[in-house]
Motif scaffolding. Structure first.
Motif, PDB file in Angstrom:
ATOM      1  N   ALA A 308      10.134  -0.731   5.720  1.00 55.25           N
ATOM      2  CA  ALA A 308       8.974  -1.764   5.845  1.00 55.25           C
ATOM      3  C   ALA A 308       8.511  -2.018   5.095  1.00 55.25           C
ATOM      4  N   GLY A 309       8.591  -2.386   3.296  1.00 53.51           N
ATOM      5  CA  GLY A 309       8.108  -2.558   2.741  1.00 53.51           C
ATOM      6  C   GLY A 309       6.514  -1.856   2.129  1.00 53.51           C
ATOM      7  N   LEU A 310       6.145  -0.448   2.811  1.00 53.27           N
ATOM      8  CA  LEU A 310       5.337  -0.379   2.660  1.00 53.27           C
ATOM      9  C   LEU A 310       4.920   0.823   1.694  1.00 53.27           C
ATOM     10  N   ALA A 311       6.032   1.036   0.801  1.00 51.75           N
ATOM     11  CA  ALA A 311       6.080   1.455  -0.253  1.00 51.75           C
ATOM     12  C   ALA A 311       4.878   1.394  -1.545  1.00 51.75           C
ATOM     13  N   HIS A 322      -1.537   1.915 -13.365  1.00 46.35           N
ATOM     14  CA  HIS A 322      -2.177   1.698 -12.827  1.00 46.35           C
ATOM     15  C   HIS A 322      -1.193   0.762 -10.849  1.00 46.35           C
ATOM     16  N   GLU A 323      -1.681   0.916 -10.475  1.00 46.50           N
ATOM     17  CA  GLU A 323      -0.749  -0.010  -8.354  1.00 46.50           C
ATOM     18  C   GLU A 323      -1.046  -0.951  -8.990  1.00 46.50           C
ATOM     19  N   GLN A 324       0.263  -0.949  -7.924  1.00 47.46           N
ATOM     20  CA  GLN A 324       1.016  -2.207  -8.111  1.00 47.46           C
ATOM     21  C   GLN A 324       0.275  -3.844  -6.444  1.00 47.46           C
ATOM     22  N   GLY A 325      -0.092  -2.627  -5.806  1.00 44.32           N
ATOM     23  CA  GLY A 325       0.295  -2.973  -4.283  1.00 44.32           C
ATOM     24  C   GLY A 325       1.383  -2.502  -3.551  1.00 44.32           C
ATOM     25  N   LEU A 326       2.140  -3.395  -2.886  1.00 42.82           N
ATOM     26  CA  LEU A 326       3.239  -2.813  -1.735  1.00 42.82           C
ATOM     27  C   LEU A 326       3.951  -3.698  -2.515  1.00 42.82           C
ATOM     28  N   SER A 327       5.454  -3.354  -2.226  1.00 41.18           N
ATOM     29  CA  SER A 327       6.632  -3.972  -2.592  1.00 41.18           C
ATOM     30  C   SER A 327       6.782  -4.989  -2.032  1.00 41.18           C
ATOM     31  N   LYS A 328       6.478  -5.461  -0.494  1.00 45.58           N
ATOM     32  CA  LYS A 328       6.906  -6.102   0.356  1.00 45.58           C
ATOM     33  C   LYS A 328       8.029  -6.241   0.007  1.00 45.58           C
ATOM     34  N   ARG A 335       6.797  -4.774   8.894  1.00 51.16           N
ATOM     35  CA  ARG A 335       5.533  -4.026   8.272  1.00 51.16           C
ATOM     36  C   ARG A 335       4.383  -4.911   9.208  1.00 51.16           C
ATOM     37  N   THR A 336       4.502  -5.954   9.046  1.00 48.40           N
ATOM     38  CA  THR A 336       3.563  -6.757   9.875  1.00 48.40           C
ATOM     39  C   THR A 336       3.006  -5.473  11.046  1.00 48.40           C
ATOM     40  N   LEU A 337       4.433  -5.495  12.116  1.00 51.58           N
ATOM     41  CA  LEU A 337       3.506  -4.317  13.115  1.00 51.58           C
ATOM     42  C   LEU A 337       3.208  -3.069  13.048  1.00 51.58           C
ATOM     43  N   MET A 338       3.866  -2.478  11.748  1.00 54.85           N
ATOM     44  CA  MET A 338       2.578  -1.619  11.663  1.00 54.85           C
ATOM     45  C   MET A 338       1.608  -1.031  11.172  1.00 54.85           C
ATOM     46  N   VAL A 339       1.050  -2.487  10.294  1.00 54.86           N
ATOM     47  CA  VAL A 339      -0.540  -3.021  10.037  1.00 54.86           C
ATOM     48  C   VAL A 339      -1.670  -3.452  12.143  1.00 54.86           C
ATOM     49  N   GLN A 340      -1.007  -4.009  12.079  1.00 54.33           N
ATOM     50  CA  GLN A 340      -1.599  -3.508  13.514  1.00 54.33           C
ATOM     51  C   GLN A 340      -1.666  -3.241  14.421  1.00 54.33           C
ATOM     52  N   LEU A 341      -0.582  -2.082  14.604  1.00 52.59           N
ATOM     53  CA  LEU A 341      -0.122  -1.265  15.338  1.00 52.59           C
ATOM     54  C   LEU A 341      -1.401   0.374  14.700  1.00 52.59           C
ATOM     55  N   ARG A 364     -15.191   2.256   2.289  1.00 46.95           N
ATOM     56  CA  ARG A 364     -14.598   1.757   0.623  1.00 46.95           C
ATOM     57  C   ARG A 364     -13.234   2.187   0.692  1.00 46.95           C
ATOM     58  N   GLY A 365     -12.810   1.067   0.054  1.00 45.05           N
ATOM     59  CA  GLY A 365     -10.888   0.803   0.270  1.00 45.05           C
ATOM     60  C   GLY A 365     -10.752   0.791   1.751  1.00 45.05           C
ATOM     61  N   ARG A 366     -11.077   0.231   2.480  1.00 45.13           N
ATOM     62  CA  ARG A 366     -11.188   0.675   3.521  1.00 45.13           C
ATOM     63  C   ARG A 366      -9.834  -0.354   4.032  1.00 45.13           C
ATOM     64  N   LYS A 367      -9.222  -1.559   3.714  1.00 45.34           N
ATOM     65  CA  LYS A 367      -8.517  -2.505   3.625  1.00 45.34           C
ATOM     66  C   LYS A 367      -6.715  -1.983   3.045  1.00 45.34           C
ATOM     67  N   GLY A 368      -7.344  -0.914   1.740  1.00 44.47           N
ATOM     68  CA  GLY A 368      -6.054  -0.096   1.464  1.00 44.47           C
ATOM     69  C   GLY A 368      -5.457   1.388   2.844  1.00 44.47           C
ATOM     70  N   SER A 369      -7.042   1.782   2.656  1.00 45.76           N
ATOM     71  CA  SER A 369      -6.771   2.585   3.155  1.00 45.76           C
ATOM     72  C   SER A 369      -5.794   2.069   4.951  1.00 45.76           C
ATOM     73  N   ILE A 370      -5.561   0.567   5.392  1.00 45.37           N
ATOM     74  CA  ILE A 370      -5.200   0.529   6.798  1.00 45.37           C
ATOM     75  C   ILE A 370      -3.627   0.347   6.395  1.00 45.37           C
ATOM     76  N   VAL A 371      -3.708   0.007   5.536  1.00 48.20           N
ATOM     77  CA  VAL A 371      -2.042   0.430   4.699  1.00 48.20           C
ATOM     78  C   VAL A 371      -1.597   1.528   4.443  1.00 48.20           C
ATOM     79  N   ALA A 372      -1.860   2.124   3.605  1.00 48.73           N
ATOM     80  CA  ALA A 372      -1.717   4.141   3.810  1.00 48.73           C
ATOM     81  C   ALA A 372      -1.188   4.474   5.358  1.00 48.73           C
TER      82      ALA A 372
END
Length: 400
Positions: A308-311, A322-328, A335-341, A364-372
């Motif tokens: 899903a590109g969520l790694a 440091h972390e570079q974010g999602l691999s996408k 991936r889009t559906l899972m963030v919405q869900l 704090r870090g709400r955007k990153g937390s929703i991806v996790a």
């Protein structure tokens, strides 16, 4: 897998795999074949033919087998590799039907030179594909990522969800165009998706009190024609999608009514029906989840998240961490559906363990937390439909 055969002197490339290795560079105009045959040392041969010439491709394979037999006195099978791309999987299926071992590779997974100006030609790419195939057959770990080609039925199953999303995107384009044309005239309260859109268009007045100009009104009418066609097509696709979901979940067993009840391993399970019993997951979400992701076979949770590109993509070298974010790098639709869900999960499943975990992290870090949370939710749903493990604290829909 390994076979001894006469070799022509010492070579840098070991070809004792008992096979002829061929890489295919597929393009719109031509196909470039790069081959490595037993008894031919480390020499790689190239051959070009017109794109789509399957007969010429098979004839070339027969010629390679004939020459290898003349050199070594033995018959060898052919192993091919080509990149996943615009041609889809039809070439792979043709080769498999002919009894040829075919591999489809993710081009981004093949290591390349990191020089800023690196040479790139069909010859270089073909040789790189051959080296990747040789390393893969030797069993070298993580040398490349081979794509698991879906069956024609699995590929066709995804059409409805993808067509619906395409139609929705087109509807947004026409809706925004109509609103933009009217906003330039001082009109901001017109809703093109309302049922009375034609009637309201007749009574519109510009911001300075004038009726709509003739040509502008005609243009908007043509936009409404296209918009209404899209609306009808979306309804047709959604009706067809609902019929498919109903057929797939018709004979499904009851998936349980509480968090303590898990589906027994001995029971047959229907993934679509199980997803529909979870509160917060609707028909379209279940269809996308199943067709785009959960219908595939995964060995572990890491493969699920990676698909899903969520790694995560860490950068660790010496003291630098440091972390570079999602691999996408995975399926963007899933991936889009899972963030919405994930956002819907917080609304419909506030007492679940996943929602409590998210809320415990704070604002704090709400955007990153929703991806996790999206990653954790996808893994939990995968365990649910494959192993029957109900998500802790999840609420189920009332039985109908």
């Amino acid at each position: 897998m390994l076979h001894d055969h006469p070799s022509v002197g010492p070579t840098a490339i070991r070809t004792q795999f008992g096979a002829i290795f061929v890489s295919l560079e597929l393009s719109r105009s031509k196909w470039v074949l790069t081959s490595l045959s037993p008894g031919n040392g480390e020499k790689m041969s190239q051959y070009s033919l017109a794109a789509g010439d399957v007969g010429g491709l098979l004839a070339r394979f027969a010629d390679l087998k004939r020459k290898a037999k003349e050199r070594t006195g033995s018959d060898y099978p052919i192993m091919t590799i080509h990149e996943a791309g615009l041609d889809g999987f039809w070439v792979h299926r043709v080769l498999q039907d002919e009894g040829i071992e075919s591999h489809v590779v993710d081009a981004a997974s093949i290591a390349t030179s990191r020089r800023r100006r690196r040479a790139k030609t069909d010859k270089i790419d073909g040789e790189a594909l051959l080296r990747a195939l040789l390393a893969f057959k030797r069993g070298e770990p993580r040398v490349c990522a081979m794509v698991v080609a879906p069956s024609p039925e699995e590929e066709d199953r995804r059409r409805l969800c993808r067509e619906r999303q395409t139609l929705l995107d087109e509807r947004i384009v026409h809706t925004n165009r109509i609103k933009g044309l009217l906003f330039a005239q001082g009109i901001s309260d017109y809703a093109p998706l309302r049922r009375d859109r034609r009637k309201r268009l007749e009574g519109l007045r510009t911001g300075d009190g004038r009726p709509l100009p003739v040509h502008l009104k005609t243009q908007i009418s043509r936009e409404l024609d296209r918009l209404e066609l899209l609306i009808d097509q979306i309804r047709s696709v959604e009706a067809e999608q609902e019929a498919v979901l109903a057929a797939e979940s018709k004979a499904a067993p009851e998936a349980g009514s509480g968090p303590e009840k898990a589906v027994s391993e001995a029971e047959p399970r229907n993934a679509v029906a199980m997803l529909l019993t979870v509160k917060g997951i609707g028909d379209h979400s279940a269809a996308i989840l199943w067709s785009e992701g959960l219908s595939r076979q995964f060995s572990n949770r890491r493969q699920v998240a990676a698909y899903a590109g969520l790694a995560a993509t860490p950068w660790r070298s010496g003291a630098v961490m440091h972390e570079q974010g999602l691999s996408k790098a995975g399926n963007p639709r899933l991936r889009t559906l899972m963030v919405q869900l994930a956002w819907l999960w917080l609304r419909h499943q506030p007492e679940s363990a996943l929602a409590r975990w998210f809320n415990a992290r704070g604002e704090r870090g709400r955007k990153g937390s929703i991806v996790a949370l999206a990653r954790k939710l996808l893994i939990a749903l995968w365990k649910y439909v494959t192993q029957g493990v109900v998500i802790e604290g999840a609420a189920m829909k009332a039985a109908t």
